[in-house]
Design a protein around this motif. Sequence first.
Motif, PDB file in Angstrom:
ATOM      1  N   ASN A  36       0.454  -1.278  -0.259  1.00 53.51           N
ATOM      2  CA  ASN A  36      -0.454   0.018   0.276  1.00 53.51           C
ATOM      3  C   ASN A  36       0.509   0.986   0.153  1.00 53.51           C
ATOM      4  O   ASN A  36       0.766   2.277  -0.779  1.00 53.51           O
TER       5      ASN A  36
ATOM      6  N   ASP B  98      -5.274   3.981   4.684  1.00 50.76           N
ATOM      7  CA  ASP B  98      -6.417   4.604   4.056  1.00 50.76           C
ATOM      8  C   ASP B  98      -6.512   4.967   1.872  1.00 50.76           C
ATOM      9  O   ASP B  98      -5.498   5.348   1.901  1.00 50.76           O
ATOM     10  N   LEU B  99      -7.032   3.981   1.816  1.00 50.97           N
ATOM     11  CA  LEU B  99      -7.506   4.178   0.176  1.00 50.97           C
ATOM     12  C   LEU B  99      -8.424   5.062  -0.786  1.00 50.97           C
ATOM     13  O   LEU B  99      -8.015   5.942  -1.791  1.00 50.97           O
ATOM     14  N   HIS B 100      -8.661   6.332   0.475  1.00 52.92           N
ATOM     15  CA  HIS B 100     -10.236   7.192   0.291  1.00 52.92           C
ATOM     16  C   HIS B 100      -9.968   8.079   0.775  1.00 52.92           C
ATOM     17  O   HIS B 100     -10.527   7.581   2.682  1.00 52.92           O
TER      18      HIS B 100
ATOM     19  N   THR C 241      -0.601   4.856  -1.533  1.00 57.09           N
ATOM     20  CA  THR C 241      -1.810   5.388  -0.246  1.00 57.09           C
ATOM     21  C   THR C 241      -1.033   5.817   1.914  1.00 57.09           C
ATOM     22  O   THR C 241      -0.096   5.661   1.210  1.00 57.09           O
ATOM     23  N   SER C 242      -1.823   6.621   2.057  1.00 61.72           N
ATOM     24  CA  SER C 242      -1.577   6.764   3.711  1.00 61.72           C
ATOM     25  C   SER C 242      -1.721   5.613   4.638  1.00 61.72           C
ATOM     26  O   SER C 242      -2.831   4.862   4.301  1.00 61.72           O
TER      27      SER C 242
END
Length: 203
Positions: free
Chosen positions: A19, A64-66, A24-25
């Motif tokens: 990820n 976090d993906l979004h 991503t975060s």
Amino acid sequence: MKKTILACLSFLMAAGLLNVNAQTSVSYGVKGEMNMSNFLLKDLDVQKSTMKVGPNLGGFMKVDLHPNFAIQPEVMFFYRNSKMETGPAEDTFKQWGMQIPVYALGQTSTDNGRFYGGVGPFVSLGFDARYKDADVNLYDEVAGKTPMNRWDVGLGAILGYELDNGIQLNAGYQFGFLNQLDALKDVAKMRTQAVCVGVGYRF
């Protein structure tokens, strides 16, 4: 047991690396919870299982993906109690082990934090299970059979609120799909359920 823990940690690290590469975060945190657990019984008419209290302790990785969607795998160690009654007799069932849930989270921001909630599957491994009075590990083989199945898979749900400083308040529910009886699995069923409330901190 050591191999299982190493495999779980390897999974979390691999997922984290994948990820990060996807930009991503990724963040990490710790959780402490109070659980209340018992068994849902079928074809055991003379038995009754009542919830008692125990602790959960572990950590999680949040991807976090979004802004409104995240994936959260966890590694939680649990100690569970339940009162088991067979007619007039009663005893305390004690179990400890490890559970790995993976939640798909929806989240929304507020002025001082965010609400989040989600569902996902889990797998758990029991290390020890016994009745207080008998004091015999029910995962050990007796006459070629084990009284209980140490593995379980199921579905869990989580709901919580995280403050801007990273402190979390959460509640959850897990239901196990597998029959926890082994030697008597053909004549009766015993499935797990647990409710938990707790606090956490995301770094």
